[in-house]
Design an enzyme around this catalytic site. Structure first.
Site, short mmCIF file in Angstrom:
data_model
loop_
_atom_site.label_atom_id
_atom_site.label_comp_id
_atom_site.label_asym_id
_atom_site.label_seq_id
_atom_site.Cartn_x
_atom_site.Cartn_y
_atom_site.Cartn_z
N ARG A 47 0.87 -1.18 0.00
CA ARG A 47 0.00 0.00 0.00
C ARG A 47 0.91 1.23 0.00
O ARG A 47 2.11 1.13 0.11
CB ARG A 47 -0.97 0.00 1.19
N ALA A 49 0.73 5.16 -2.21
CA ALA A 49 0.56 5.50 -3.62
C ALA A 49 1.76 5.10 -4.51
O ALA A 49 1.60 4.35 -5.47
CB ALA A 49 0.24 6.99 -3.74
N ARG A 90 -7.41 -0.60 -6.81
CA ARG A 90 -7.77 0.44 -5.82
C ARG A 90 -7.96 1.76 -6.60
O ARG A 90 -7.24 2.00 -7.57
CB ARG A 90 -6.70 0.65 -4.74
N GLN A 197 -1.73 2.34 10.01
CA GLN A 197 -0.46 2.50 9.31
C GLN A 197 0.54 3.28 10.18
O GLN A 197 1.74 3.03 10.14
CB GLN A 197 -0.64 3.24 7.98
N ASP A 238 -2.08 10.77 -2.00
CA ASP A 238 -2.46 9.71 -2.93
C ASP A 238 -2.87 10.26 -4.28
O ASP A 238 -2.80 9.57 -5.29
CB ASP A 238 -3.60 8.88 -2.33
N ASN A 248 -5.57 12.28 0.67
CA ASN A 248 -4.64 11.50 1.48
C ASN A 248 -5.46 10.71 2.49
O ASN A 248 -6.69 10.81 2.56
CB ASN A 248 -3.63 12.42 2.17
N LYS A 249 -4.77 9.91 3.29
CA LYS A 249 -5.45 9.05 4.25
C LYS A 249 -6.49 9.78 5.09
O LYS A 249 -6.25 10.92 5.52
CB LYS A 249 -4.38 8.43 5.18
C1 LIG Z 1 3.61 8.00 0.04
S1 LIG Z 1 1.95 7.95 -0.27
C2 LIG Z 1 1.34 7.07 1.12
C3 LIG Z 1 -0.12 7.31 1.29
O1 LIG Z 1 -0.86 6.12 1.00
C4 LIG Z 1 -1.56 5.77 2.17
O2 LIG Z 1 -2.79 5.16 1.93
P1 LIG Z 1 -2.88 3.55 2.01
O3 LIG Z 1 -2.07 3.12 3.19
O4 LIG Z 1 -4.38 3.30 2.16
O5 LIG Z 1 -2.35 3.03 0.69
C5 LIG Z 1 -1.77 7.09 2.87
O6 LIG Z 1 -2.76 7.87 2.26
C6 LIG Z 1 -0.41 7.67 2.71
O7 LIG Z 1 -0.30 9.05 2.94
#
Ligand SMILES: CSC[C@H]1O[C@H](OP(=O)(O)O)[C@H](O)[C@@H]1O
Length: 348
Positions: A47, A49, A90, A197, A238, A248-249
């Site tokens: 996971r 981006a 996704r 995370q 993202d 973003n998250k």
């Molecule tokens: C360096 S981008 C990481 C970005 O992706 C994460 O989402 P996910 O863990 O659901 O893929 C999160 O938004 C992070 O900031």
């Protein structure tokens, strides 16, 4: 730079750290085809981006290698299907679609060539995408570190570290580079419900490298800011729209509003591959809704009342007006807006 190998190409296979198991277990999952990579993205084995983009690129290369002994009709149809499967894995991180487009262009440049040669070319393109992301993160880190005062207490949300990229990280890349420059920073990691995370991945990355890190729950951020315990915020992204709105998250928007309220700089670190100029504003960014099960408990433990419904939007959108600066490998864009973002893509 972090020594964590988020993914690695070994013996014609893609190996991915299973990020669902960290920090208790460190295991690699082996992918030998596009569907396996797509499943790894869907289930968040991999996971983040940029990491999703790199993995998808290798997923295309795997499929081409797997079917390179076929005639063109079978080879072409199988590869086309691989693009479709990976594109559906996704919806929010634009790096996925950016990487697939790069791979498609590489494929089309080889039109008519033998499948074996096309497969070798696609593998090289995937390696290039991976190497470019690592270079971008190192450049983002250096740029971002220039914004970090000595001794800064830095809040970050989710994981935008080596685990979310080809290495070094974006937000955590800024932190790593600032630390390497002797700025003696300390990190406040928001745990980032529901997938944790922050608690599981960011905390782990920082502890591995002896970068001081304190874990907080997401609902502590306002309190800490009101007490003057946070000097700046840096997060990943993202998808950034043409006007500078940032997806973003989930929880990032909340932090941005609180940072504005308390006069705390709010930085977004991302490579150009995360900017989607096809979208006028953040309102057009697709927000992934994940399973309610991720909210109702974690792994085998359920804590929510039986019968309760749950929402689980995995991202939110922070308006560009709340972003102090967008830190990219090419430039730092203060108070991002359309014209400034466009200049990032002008040839120098
Ligand atoms: C360096 S981008 C990481 C970005 O992706 C994460 O989402 P996910 O863990 O659901 O893929 C999160 O938004 C992070 O900031």
């Amino acid at each position: 730079m972090s020594k964590v190998e988020t993914m690695r190409w070994r013996d014609g296979r893609l190996e991915l750290i299973d990020q669902r198991l960290l920090p208790e277990r460190f295991e690699y999952v082996v992918c030998d085809c596009a569907e396996r990579v797509a499943e790894a993205i869907r289930s968040m084995i991999v996971r983040g981006a940029p990491a999703i983009g790199c993995a998808a690129a290798y997923g295309i290369a795997l499929e081409a290698l797997r079917t390179s002994g076929e005639d063109h009709p079978v080879f072409d149809a199988t590869l086309e299907h691989a693009f479709e499967v990976l594109a559906r894995s996704r919806p929010t991180a634009v790096n996925l679609f950016w990487a697939l487009e790069r791979m498609r262009h590489a494929w089309k440049r080889m039109a008519g060539q033998p499948p074996g040669l096309i497969a070798a070319t696609l593998l090289e393109e995937a390696h290039d995408i991976f190497a470019e992301d690592l270079r971008s993160n190192l450049a983002i880190g250096e740029r971002g570190a220039a914004l970090v005062p000595p001794g800064a207490r830095i809040l970050t949300h989710c994981n935008a570290g080596a685990l979310a990229t080809a290495g070094h990280g974006t937000a955590l890349g800024v932190i790593r580079s600032a630390q390497a420059q002797g700025k003696n920073v300390s990190v406040i990691a928001a745990e980032t419900r529901p997938f944790l995370q922050g608690a599981r991945l960011t905390a782990w990355e920082m502890v591995q490298e002896d970068i001081p890190v304190t874990l907080v729950t997401d609902n502590m951020v306002g309190y800490l800011m009101s007490r003057g315990e946070i000097d700046l915020v840096v997060v990943g992204a993202d998808r950034v729209a043409a006007n500078g709105d940032v997806a973003n998250k989930i929880g990032t928007y909340t932090i941005a509003v609180l940072a504005e309220r308390h006069g705390i700089p709010f930085y977004v670190a991302c490579p150009l591959s995360t900017i989607d100029r096809s979208l006028e504003s953040g309102s057009a960014i697709p927000i992934e809704e994940r399973s309610p099960e991720e909210v109702l408990g974690f792994r085998a433990t359920r804590w929510a009342a039986e019968g309760v419904r749950a929402r689980n939007p995995a991202f939110d959108v922070t308006p560009a007006a709340l972003v102090t600066a967008l830190i990219t490998e090419k430039d730092t864009v203060t108070r991002p807006e359309r014209e400034k973002i466009e200049r990032l893509f002008e040839r120098r």
